[in-house]
Scaffold this active site. Structure first.
Site, PDB file in Angstrom:
ATOM      1  N   CYS A   1      32.616  44.371 -93.054  1.00 45.91           N
ATOM      2  CA  CYS A   1      33.166  45.020 -94.245  1.00 45.91           C
ATOM      3  C   CYS A   1      34.102  46.193 -93.951  1.00 45.91           C
ATOM      4  O   CYS A   1      33.708  47.183 -93.322  1.00 45.91           O
ATOM      5  CB  CYS A   1      32.038  45.494 -95.155  1.00 45.91           C
ATOM      6  SG  CYS A   1      32.705  46.087 -96.728  1.00 45.91           S
TER       7      CYS A   1
ATOM      8  N   ARG B   1      31.970  28.744-105.659  1.00 44.99           N
ATOM      9  CA  ARG B   1      33.248  29.477-105.670  1.00 44.99           C
ATOM     10  C   ARG B   1      33.854  29.542-104.267  1.00 44.99           C
ATOM     11  O   ARG B   1      33.220  30.046-103.331  1.00 44.99           O
ATOM     12  CB  ARG B   1      33.047  30.885-106.237  1.00 44.99           C
ATOM     13  CG  ARG B   1      32.393  30.851-107.632  1.00 44.99           C
ATOM     14  CD  ARG B   1      32.359  32.192-108.322  1.00 44.99           C
ATOM     15  NE  ARG B   1      31.414  32.177-109.446  1.00 44.99           N
ATOM     16  CZ  ARG B   1      31.704  31.798-110.693  1.00 44.99           C
ATOM     17  NH1 ARG B   1      32.926  31.396-110.995  1.00 44.99           N
ATOM     18  NH2 ARG B   1      30.769  31.810-111.640  1.00 44.99           N
TER      19      ARG B   1
ATOM     20  N   CYS C   1      35.118  40.486-112.297  1.00 46.74           N
ATOM     21  CA  CYS C   1      34.021  40.945-111.436  1.00 46.74           C
ATOM     22  C   CYS C   1      34.351  42.327-110.867  1.00 46.74           C
ATOM     23  O   CYS C   1      35.379  42.513-110.214  1.00 46.74           O
ATOM     24  CB  CYS C   1      33.835  39.939-110.309  1.00 46.74           C
ATOM     25  SG  CYS C   1      32.516  40.395-109.187  1.00 46.74           S
TER      26      CYS C   1
ATOM     27  N   CYS D   1      30.938  40.361-114.599  1.00 42.61           N
ATOM     28  CA  CYS D   1      30.096  40.299-113.403  1.00 42.61           C
ATOM     29  C   CYS D   1      30.236  41.633-112.674  1.00 42.61           C
ATOM     30  O   CYS D   1      31.302  42.250-112.709  1.00 42.61           O
ATOM     31  CB  CYS D   1      30.576  39.159-112.507  1.00 42.61           C
ATOM     32  SG  CYS D   1      29.689  39.055-110.938  1.00 42.61           S
TER      33      CYS D   1
ATOM     34  N   CYS E   1      27.458  46.829 -92.755  1.00 40.33           N
ATOM     35  CA  CYS E   1      27.806  45.402 -92.776  1.00 40.33           C
ATOM     36  C   CYS E   1      29.006  45.180 -91.842  1.00 40.33           C
ATOM     37  O   CYS E   1      30.091  45.745 -92.078  1.00 40.33           O
ATOM     38  CB  CYS E   1      28.135  44.966 -94.195  1.00 40.33           C
ATOM     39  SG  CYS E   1      26.916  45.536 -95.400  1.00 40.33           S
TER      40      CYS E   1
ATOM     41  N   CYS F   1      24.596  35.456-109.039  1.00 39.14           N
ATOM     42  CA  CYS F   1      25.717  35.006-108.218  1.00 39.14           C
ATOM     43  C   CYS F   1      25.373  35.393-106.794  1.00 39.14           C
ATOM     44  O   CYS F   1      25.303  36.584-106.469  1.00 39.14           O
ATOM     45  CB  CYS F   1      27.017  35.683-108.664  1.00 39.14           C
ATOM     46  SG  CYS F   1      28.412  35.322-107.578  1.00 39.14           S
TER      47      CYS F   1
ATOM     48  N   CYS G   1      31.397  53.554 -97.818  1.00 35.80           N
ATOM     49  CA  CYS G   1      30.037  53.033 -98.016  1.00 35.80           C
ATOM     50  C   CYS G   1      29.141  53.366 -96.816  1.00 35.80           C
ATOM     51  O   CYS G   1      29.555  53.212 -95.669  1.00 35.80           O
ATOM     52  CB  CYS G   1      30.100  51.518 -98.223  1.00 35.80           C
ATOM     53  SG  CYS G   1      28.481  50.800 -98.550  1.00 35.80           S
TER      54      CYS G   1
END
Ligand code: SAM
Ligand code: DTB
Ligand code: SF4
Length: 344
Positions: free
Chosen positions: A83, A284, A120, A152, A80, A212, A76
């Site tokens: 991550c 969650r 998801c 999701c 972040c 979400c 990616c």
């Protein structure tokens, strides 16, 4: 603008909020001060109050089981700091291209057989592009819906038109986290802004997909940052239907690899405050359960969490084994919740 759905008083049973609520600006459902008062209240009192609200709005013995699948892993371009999928950090995650449709649907079938009601699909993208990969994701959504699961996706930033295509494919929910407060965001991510995130959330909402949106505890943020994130979430034009609270999974190779584990009381405070601010949302208990005991997790359920991610992997990091969760459900007298969103 927001006054219609703004409660006249604070959370049920909290005295002393009436006057404050009446004085608030109309575009703010909850002030930071109110949220701070909740967040900092004595923890057992906070759990008790949140538990009361939880019981009024949900069946407290019902927990929704969701399964995650990383349909496109690693590589990616974003930075972040938490991550393991960011290309710029040297982590053990190997990049994998977008999965084949049949493999994704086989995983969804397994998830359904293991008792999950929500599936998801995550992609390590900065944003969705209008190409054949997106077309394949739309097919994945259609296939997951045909299996009778809530569908999701979390795919990064979206345009309004892309959100509408996902809606047309049958997508129930889109996950797009704010992660932390607007003030702390720049310390964690520099390749996009808080406003970029809010814009995608608005596209999702406008397309009629449920939202979400939550964040991560343990990034090095202060209590005020946690309160700031909850303040943003609770004051969105419409509050999210689903609020994932993640404990940082500190992954070797990421800038946050050395962050200490999150104290369970911090998770409990976040969950309980989220429950009080957003009584109807699914809250969650997301990443980080591997570092929690059964009793730690029980505290989170008492505080108002009513969903977990199950399966031995989250997106790229390990998660408790399915039979371990089954034992926990039995011990705590919890049952797996049917799909919250009508399916079929
Ligand atoms: N690339 C998309 C995006 O960022 O929106 C979707 C996938 S991304 C991995 C989904 C969410 O997982 C992030 O927003 C973050 O909140 C959470 N996450 C990622 N790594 C994590 C970690 N190490 N610990 C806890 N949560 C994490
Ligand atoms: C969310 O808030 N947590 C999930 C889901 N939404 C996509 C993801 C957690 C990822 C944890 C790190 C990993 O396994 O890569
Ligand atoms: Fe990419 Fe999402 Fe990971 Fe950020 S959180 S690096 S956008 S996969």
């Amino acid at each position: 603008m927001l006054s219609a759905s703004r409660p006249a008083v604070g959370p049920d049973g909290f005295p002393g909020f009436e006057a404050h609520a009446a004085m608030k600006a109309i575009d703010e459902r909850w002030t930071r001060e109110q949220i701070a008062a909740l967040y900092h209240s004595p923890v057992l009192d906070l759990i008790g109050r949140a538990g009361e609200v939880h019981r009024r709005h949900h069946d407290p013995s019902s927990v929704q089981v969701c399964v995650l699948l990383s349909v496109k892993t690693g590589g990616c371009p974003e930075d972040c700091a938490y991550c393991p999928q960011a290309a710029r950090y040297q982590t053990a995650v190997e990049a994998d291209p977008l999965m084949a449709l049949d493999d994704v649907l086989a995983a969804a079938r397994n998830a359904r057989e293991s008792g999950a009601t929500r599936f998801c699909m995550g992609a390590a993208w900065r944003e969705v592009k209008d190409n054949s990969q997106f077309d394949r994701v739309l097919d994945m959504v259609r296939g997951v819906k045909d299996l009778g699961l809530e569908a999701c996706c979390t795919l990064g930033m979206l345009s309004g038109a892309q959100a509408r295509r996902l809606k047309d494919a049958g997508l129930d929910a889109y996950n797009h986290n704010l992660d932390t407060s607007p003030e702390y965001y720049g310390e964690v991510i520099s390749t996009r802004t808080y406003d970029d995130r809010l814009e995608t959330l608005q596209h999702v909402r406008d397309a009629g997909i449920t939202v979400c949106c939550g964040g991560i505890v343990g990034l090095g943020e202060s209590d005020d940052d946690r309160i700031g994130m909850l303040h943003t979430l609770a004051n969105l034009p419409e509050p999210p239907e689903s609020v994932p609270i993640n404990a940082l999974v500190a992954v070797e190779g990421t800038p946050l690899a050395e962050r200490p584990p999150v104290p369970i009381w911090d998770m409990v405070r976040m969950i309980a405050t989220a429950r009080l601010l957003m009584p109807d949302a699914m809250v969650r208990l997301s990443a980080g359960r591997l570092n929690m005991t059964e009793s730690d997790q029980a505290l989170c359920f008492l505080a108002g969490a009513n969903s977990i991610f199950a399966g031995d992997k989250l997106l790229t990091t390990p998660n408790p084994q399915v039979d371990q969760d089954a034992r926990m459900f039995k011990t705590l007298g919890l049952k797996s919740m049917p799909a919250a969103i009508p399916v079929g």
